[in-house]
Design an enzyme around this catalytic site. Structure first.
Site, PDB file in Angstrom:
ATOM      1  N   TYR A 117      -2.330  -0.477   9.817  1.00 58.86           N
ATOM      2  CA  TYR A 117      -2.286  -1.071   8.588  1.00 58.86           C
ATOM      3  C   TYR A 117      -0.636  -0.786   7.916  1.00 58.86           C
ATOM      4  CZ  TYR A 117      -3.720  -1.821   3.692  1.00 58.86           C
ATOM      5  OH  TYR A 117      -3.733  -2.348   2.344  1.00 58.86           O
ATOM      6  N   SER A 166       0.783  -1.397   0.072  1.00 55.78           N
ATOM      7  CA  SER A 166      -0.083   0.003   0.050  1.00 55.78           C
ATOM      8  C   SER A 166       0.865   1.221   0.094  1.00 55.78           C
ATOM      9  CB  SER A 166      -0.905   0.130   1.161  1.00 55.78           C
ATOM     10  OG  SER A 166      -1.573   1.493   1.433  1.00 55.78           O
TER      11      SER A 166
END
Length: 246
Positions: A157, A144
């Site tokens: 995350y 990501s």
């Protein structure tokens, strides 16, 4: 440019929806036999229907990616049936919560790390010998943009994806003398359930559909792709290098 993956075996985790679903479908359409893994049986069955309608083939493996013994059994089963693995797309992952670090519950943080990091390591451990038996093993680890951007409230995350990228870079360094190519992938904002969870007020039509991401990932799985140890940025359509802090 058409990609020919006939005769190749591909493993995709998190294949019941989103990027995993459409990447598995794209791989099958290109001729690969897809081993599709996810928790959601219904989603896997929908994927299988779509693959068969496209003339492809798949093996469905419903299990929770946090079941470490199941990951080990998966590697053993692939060896027994096919004796090798040509493509790995490690896509399964969870967001956790968007929250200040000090407010994240311990059980939530631990589940994010277990699902996104430990399970990815266990998957690497299980399938590396199979990928090395391929004449052109290819592995993609989904990351990501927040892995390299200390964005407030995304700590759990982002930390997990930064760890995933280091797993990929280390694995690539360890296998640089082989035919296996390992790369991390930053798909960018994509129209998925995870994105909707993170950005509930966003119009989903303003971000790319996961099928568009899958189209970009397909060439990275091809035998003639030789990059390794790098980060592929889908939005830019190119590989970028990792750099030391300045």
């Amino acid at each position: 440019m058409s990609i020919d993956l006939n005769g190749r075996i591909a493993l995709v985790t998190g294949a019941s929806r989103g990027i995993g679903y459409f990447t598995a479908l794209a791989l099958a359409k290109a001729g690969a036999h897809v081993i599709a893994c996810a928790r959601t049986v219904g989603g896997l069955e929908e994927l299988d229907d779509a693959i068969q309608a496209a003339g492809g083939t798949a093996t469905l493996v419903p299990f929770d990616i946090t079941d470490m013994q199941a990951i080990d059994r998966l590697g053993a089963s692939i060896f027994e049936r096919w004796g090798k693995l040509d493509i790995l797309v490690a896509n399964a992952g969870i967001l956790g919560v968007i929250s200040p670090l000090g407010h994240v519950e311990a059980k939530v943080f631990e589940k994010v790390m277990l699902t996104n990091v430990t399970a990815t390591w266990r998957l690497i451990r299980s399938v590396e010998p199979l990928l090395l038996k391929s004449d052109a093993g290819r592995a993609l680890l989904l990351s990501s943009g927040v892995a390299n951007d200390a964005r407030a409230f995304w700590g759990a995350y982002a930390t997990s994806k930064a760890a995933v990228e280091m797993l990929g870079r280390t694995w690539a360094a360890e296998t640089s003398h082989t035919k296996l190519c390992v790369n991390n992938v930053n798909p960018g904002a994509t129209r998925t359930a995870m994105r909707a969870q993170a950005m509930p007020g966003e119009d989903p039509k303003t971000v790319p559909h996961p099928s568009e991401v899958a189209e970009k990932l397909l060439p990275l799985c091809a035998p003639d792709m030789t990059e390794t140890g790098r980060l592929y940025v889908v939005r830019e359509g190119k590989f970028v290098d990792y750099k030391l802090p300045e």
